[in-house]
Design a protein around this motif. Structure first.
Motif, PDB file in Angstrom:
ATOM      1  N   CYS A 136       3.264 -67.846 -67.633  1.00  0.00           N
ATOM      2  CA  CYS A 136       3.303 -69.269 -67.256  1.00  0.00           C
ATOM      3  C   CYS A 136       2.365 -69.565 -66.099  1.00  0.00           C
ATOM      4  O   CYS A 136       2.749 -70.196 -65.096  1.00  0.00           O
ATOM      5  N   VAL A 137       1.125 -69.127 -66.218  1.00  0.00           N
ATOM      6  CA  VAL A 137       0.151 -69.266 -65.137  1.00  0.00           C
ATOM      7  C   VAL A 137      -0.492 -70.652 -65.193  1.00  0.00           C
ATOM      8  O   VAL A 137      -0.988 -71.079 -66.240  1.00  0.00           O
ATOM      9  N   LYS A 138      -0.508 -71.340 -64.065  1.00  0.00           N
ATOM     10  CA  LYS A 138      -1.162 -72.641 -63.967  1.00  0.00           C
ATOM     11  C   LYS A 138      -2.661 -72.453 -63.777  1.00  0.00           C
ATOM     12  O   LYS A 138      -3.115 -71.399 -63.307  1.00  0.00           O
ATOM     13  N   ASP A 139      -3.433 -73.474 -64.116  1.00  0.00           N
ATOM     14  CA  ASP A 139      -4.890 -73.358 -64.021  1.00  0.00           C
ATOM     15  C   ASP A 139      -5.350 -73.079 -62.599  1.00  0.00           C
ATOM     16  O   ASP A 139      -6.356 -72.399 -62.389  1.00  0.00           O
ATOM     17  N   THR A 140      -4.591 -73.581 -61.605  1.00  0.00           N
ATOM     18  CA  THR A 140      -4.964 -73.338 -60.208  1.00  0.00           C
ATOM     19  C   THR A 140      -4.720 -71.885 -59.787  1.00  0.00           C
ATOM     20  O   THR A 140      -5.160 -71.471 -58.715  1.00  0.00           O
ATOM     21  N   ASN A 146      -0.602 -65.289 -69.971  1.00  0.00           N
ATOM     22  CA  ASN A 146       0.102 -66.366 -70.662  1.00  0.00           C
ATOM     23  C   ASN A 146      -0.043 -67.643 -69.846  1.00  0.00           C
ATOM     24  O   ASN A 146       0.408 -67.708 -68.708  1.00  0.00           O
ATOM     25  N   VAL A 147      -0.701 -68.655 -70.431  1.00  0.00           N
ATOM     26  CA  VAL A 147      -1.004 -69.873 -69.680  1.00  0.00           C
ATOM     27  C   VAL A 147       0.136 -70.880 -69.816  1.00  0.00           C
ATOM     28  O   VAL A 147       0.778 -70.993 -70.868  1.00  0.00           O
ATOM     29  N   ALA A 148       0.397 -71.611 -68.740  1.00  0.00           N
ATOM     30  CA  ALA A 148       1.475 -72.601 -68.737  1.00  0.00           C
ATOM     31  C   ALA A 148       1.154 -73.779 -69.647  1.00  0.00           C
ATOM     32  O   ALA A 148       2.043 -74.345 -70.283  1.00  0.00           O
ATOM     33  N   ASP A 149      -0.131 -74.157 -69.702  1.00  0.00           N
ATOM     34  CA  ASP A 149      -0.570 -75.289 -70.513  1.00  0.00           C
ATOM     35  C   ASP A 149      -1.450 -74.781 -71.656  1.00  0.00           C
ATOM     36  O   ASP A 149      -2.562 -74.302 -71.414  1.00  0.00           O
ATOM     37  N   PRO A 150      -0.979 -74.860 -72.905  1.00  0.00           N
ATOM     38  CA  PRO A 150      -1.788 -74.351 -74.028  1.00  0.00           C
ATOM     39  C   PRO A 150      -3.177 -74.969 -74.107  1.00  0.00           C
ATOM     40  O   PRO A 150      -4.106 -74.333 -74.620  1.00  0.00           O
ATOM     41  N   VAL A 210       5.266 -54.664 -65.622  1.00  0.00           N
ATOM     42  CA  VAL A 210       5.293 -55.571 -64.466  1.00  0.00           C
ATOM     43  C   VAL A 210       4.973 -56.980 -64.954  1.00  0.00           C
ATOM     44  O   VAL A 210       4.057 -57.161 -65.767  1.00  0.00           O
ATOM     45  N   THR A 211       5.719 -57.962 -64.456  1.00  0.00           N
ATOM     46  CA  THR A 211       5.443 -59.358 -64.780  1.00  0.00           C
ATOM     47  C   THR A 211       5.233 -60.151 -63.500  1.00  0.00           C
ATOM     48  O   THR A 211       6.096 -60.147 -62.605  1.00  0.00           O
ATOM     49  N   PHE A 212       4.078 -60.807 -63.419  1.00  0.00           N
ATOM     50  CA  PHE A 212       3.876 -61.807 -62.368  1.00  0.00           C
ATOM     51  C   PHE A 212       4.390 -63.129 -62.904  1.00  0.00           C
ATOM     52  O   PHE A 212       3.912 -63.630 -63.928  1.00  0.00           O
ATOM     53  N   MET A 213       5.375 -63.715 -62.227  1.00  0.00           N
ATOM     54  CA  MET A 213       5.923 -65.002 -62.625  1.00  0.00           C
ATOM     55  C   MET A 213       5.033 -66.093 -62.045  1.00  0.00           C
ATOM     56  O   MET A 213       4.999 -66.316 -60.831  1.00  0.00           O
ATOM     57  N   GLY A 214       4.261 -66.739 -62.932  1.00  0.00           N
ATOM     58  CA  GLY A 214       3.318 -67.756 -62.491  1.00  0.00           C
ATOM     59  C   GLY A 214       3.990 -69.028 -62.038  1.00  0.00           C
ATOM     60  O   GLY A 214       5.212 -69.119 -61.908  1.00  0.00           O
ATOM     61  N   SER A 215       3.172 -70.047 -61.778  1.00  0.00           N
ATOM     62  CA  SER A 215       3.641 -71.322 -61.214  1.00  0.00           C
ATOM     63  C   SER A 215       4.378 -71.081 -59.908  1.00  0.00           C
ATOM     64  O   SER A 215       5.354 -71.758 -59.597  1.00  0.00           O
ATOM     65  N   SER A 216       3.900 -70.095 -59.147  1.00  0.00           N
ATOM     66  CA  SER A 216       4.582 -69.741 -57.898  1.00  0.00           C
ATOM     67  C   SER A 216       3.623 -69.536 -56.727  1.00  0.00           C
ATOM     68  O   SER A 216       4.067 -69.416 -55.581  1.00  0.00           O
ATOM     69  N   LEU A 217       2.315 -69.473 -57.005  1.00  0.00           N
ATOM     70  CA  LEU A 217       1.342 -69.344 -55.915  1.00  0.00           C
ATOM     71  C   LEU A 217       0.907 -70.694 -55.379  1.00  0.00           C
ATOM     72  O   LEU A 217       0.376 -70.797 -54.276  1.00  0.00           O
TER      73      LEU A 217
END
Length: 411
Positions: free
Chosen positions: A220-224, A248-252, A302-309
């Motif tokens: 769920c990684v954001k473009d930023t 895995n991108v948050a926005d397809p 390992v999973t980096f949980m996106g939408s968190s940086l």
């Protein structure tokens, strides 16, 4: 059978009576079949209770849920947590009876405090079984009824079972005059995810394609956050040259532009959504389907949980990843799921980072087999600690519904 009405309750109803609430019956038709009425007093418990209700639905086909919240609730902050919510009628209106007549719940599950005497006592008089969990003794009485000394006791006594979160809370409830047999101690509910199974043949195929390579997932990684994640991956590959990243991108809609960016960065990419094969030289596997996360969590240590940086993003739920055996790393901005991250952090199952450099270092460290195994075990203990309470609640609700169905069949 309902209890004889107390003088305090009769006086309370007179003092709190007002104009009947006109909008209760207009919130939608009653569903067919059994209806479980669930009242949640605070936003922070809604997601936990929703998780419990999904477990109940899994074993009770045809059951419908009716979620209610206090009448003075601002629903805007609750919108993040899915179910349709209905405000209960205020105590100073005559809407309690209309609410119950319209929805006709088979049983009621009240979570926490904010007890409302009118609707609870009316439900008990109608023979609706009631269960109180995470019990508190605060009662939201109408202004004119605050001088009535036993209205809290009478309201609590309408519940068939009262589950208190601590022994101290249980003693306080019993001191009000509630029967010892009604009150038990049960820890607060915790989310205990139930990930859906994944086809075994697809797991075998993907593990064969990866050929034992170390794999980490950025979910769920954001473009930023793209540059930070890709920089961390480049940094980690200096230590682990065969490392593969599942992005895995948050926005397809960002998938295609990201694929072009990867080509300019000279990172060899396979787009999973397009069916491109994963080869031994593939460095980044690009995915945009949320449904595929169940696969990637299973193959990634390992999973980096996106939408968190990104400040204000709020983070993603980490518990499904943990339940599937993946150690968790995340940025500092996870306020939407703070309790889950704090529990994982205290157990040593999650690690917080603030930058791309810290993320790269964390990935390398956490991919060490002993480190990864320790974090996965700690995470499993966290996600399963709430299972006994959830199982107990499911059994209690099932039993209450069965008794209600048998009672209705006799009448």
């Amino acid at each position: 059978m309902s209890k004889p009405r107390s003088l305090s309750l009769a006086a309370y109803r007179v003092l709190s009576w007002g104009v009947p609430h006109p909008s209760v019956a207009a919130t939608g038709p009653r569903p067919e079949g059994e209806v479980l009425w669930v009242h949640v007093n605070s936003e922070d418990r809604l997601r936990v209770v929703s998780d419990l209700c999904q477990r109940i639905l899994a074993v009770r086909p045809g059951l419908s849920l009716l979620f209610t919240v206090p009448p003075d609730t601002d629903l805007a902050p609750w919108a993040e947590h899915a179910p349709s919510l209905i405000k209960l009628p205020a105590e100073q209106t005559g809407g309690a009876r209309a609410f119950l007549d319209h929805w006709r719940p088979d049983i009621g599950l009240w979570v926490g405090g904010g007890l409302m005497p009118n609707v609870i006592t009316r439900a008990e008089e109608k023979g609706i079984p009631l269960l109180l969990i995470e019990a508190e003794t605060d009662t939201k009485v109408a202004r004119g009824g605050r001088w009535l000394p036993d209205i809290t006791r009478y309201t609590l006594d309408c519940f068939d079972q009262v589950l208190a979160p601590t022994e101290e809370a249980a003693r306080a409830i019993r001191r009000l005059g509630i029967a010892f047999s009604k009150v038990t101690v049960s820890p607060p509910l915790r989310i205990s995810p139930m990930p859906r199974p994944w086809p075994e043949d697809e797991l075998i195929e993907i593990n064969h394609a990866l050929s034992g390579r170390p794999v980490w997932l950025a979910a769920c990684v954001k473009d930023t956050e793209f540059i930070s994640v890709l920089s961390a991956h480049r940094q980690a590959m200096k230590i682990l040259p065969r490392l593969a990243l599942v992005m895995n991108v948050a926005d397809p809609a960002e998938s295609s532009p990201l694929q072009r960016r990867l080509e300019t960065m000279d990172l060899r990419c396979a787009c999973w959504d397009d069916g491109q094969p994963i080869e031994d030289t593939t460095q980044v596997i690009l995915s945009s389907e949320a449904e595929d996360l169940g696969l990637w969590h299973r193959v990634s240590s390992v999973t980096f949980m996106g939408s968190s940086l990104d400040r204000g993003a709020g983070g993603q739920d980490p518990l499904t990843s943990t339940a599937l055996g993946s150690a968790v790393v995340h940025g500092p901005f996870v306020h939407l799921h703070r309790d889950s991250y704090e529990r994982l952090g205290r157990a040593g199952a999650a690690r917080a980072v603030r930058s791309a450099t810290e993320l790269g270092d964390a990935v390398v460290e956490m991919l060490a087999p002993d480190r990864c195994a320790d974090m996965a075990l700690a995470g499993w203990q966290v996600v399963t600690e709430g299972a006994p309470q959830s199982d107990q609640m499911v059994e209690m609700v099932q039993d209450m519904l069965d008794r209600r169905r048998a009672q209705d069949a006799r009448t």
